[in-house]
Scaffold this active site. Structure first.
Site, short mmCIF file in Angstrom:
data_model
loop_
_atom_site.label_atom_id
_atom_site.label_comp_id
_atom_site.label_asym_id
_atom_site.label_seq_id
_atom_site.Cartn_x
_atom_site.Cartn_y
_atom_site.Cartn_z
N GLY A 244 0.80 -1.22 0.00
CA GLY A 244 0.00 0.00 0.00
C GLY A 244 0.83 1.27 0.00
O GLY A 244 0.29 2.36 0.04
N CYS A 245 2.15 1.11 -0.02
CA CYS A 245 3.03 2.28 -0.08
C CYS A 245 3.51 2.48 -1.51
O CYS A 245 3.83 1.52 -2.19
CB CYS A 245 4.24 2.11 0.83
SG CYS A 245 3.85 2.30 2.57
N GLN A 246 3.56 3.73 -1.91
CA GLN A 246 4.06 4.08 -3.24
C GLN A 246 5.55 3.73 -3.36
O GLN A 246 5.98 3.18 -4.34
CB GLN A 246 3.84 5.58 -3.45
CG GLN A 246 4.26 6.11 -4.79
CD GLN A 246 3.99 7.60 -4.91
OE1 GLN A 246 3.55 8.25 -3.96
NE2 GLN A 246 4.26 8.15 -6.06
N SER A 247 6.31 4.06 -2.32
CA SER A 247 7.73 3.73 -2.30
C SER A 247 7.89 2.40 -1.57
O SER A 247 6.97 1.91 -0.94
CB SER A 247 8.54 4.78 -1.56
OG SER A 247 7.82 5.92 -1.30
#
Length: 140
Positions: free
Chosen positions: A50-53
């Protein structure tokens, strides 16, 4: 220090800055002080979904307290996880589970993140709390 005391300390620190440029710089600096995750834990098993990075988190239970280490491939994200780890690391699992995260709103963090980073922040909190739930289950 209790979770609430640490959160209040962070609120005080962020209130010293006049604008968000300075706050972002402070977050980047906090990211540089992050207790770094051992390379062996930089795997898909430790990545926060769920994290972009990419954000890797590892947790261990020592003396009934959860110790977190982490890393990220993005400097702002590294600062965000550094703040969360500062709040939740070396705390009892039950306290982590029950902790509220209002301090994030009080420092204005969520409103100054892009929607994808804000979602990532929520995912980070969820993951840290999931580790705490797992360790609390072991302690019961």
């Amino acid at each position: 220090m209790s979770i609430e005391e640490i959160q209040n300390e962070i609120i005080d620190e962020f209130s010293m800055f006049d604008d968000w440029e300075e706050r972002y710089q402070y977050m980047i600096d906090l990211g540089k002080t992050l207790p770094l995750i051992n390379e062996q834990y930089k795997t898909d098993d430790h990545i926060i979904k769920g994290c972009q990075s990419k954000v890797w988190v590892h947790a261990e239970l020592n003396d009934d307290k959860v110790e977190f280490t982490a890393d990220s491939d993005a400097i702002i994200t590294k600062g965000i996880i550094a703040i969360l780890i500062r709040v939740f690391s070396n705390q009892h699992p039950k306290d982590i589970i029950e902790a509220n995260t209002d301090f994030i709103d009080k420092i204005g963090l969520k409103e100054h993140l892009s929607p994808t980073r804000a979602n990532g922040l929520v995912s980070m909190i969820k993951q840290l709390k999931m580790y705490a739930i797992a360790y609390q289950t072991q302690l019961n």
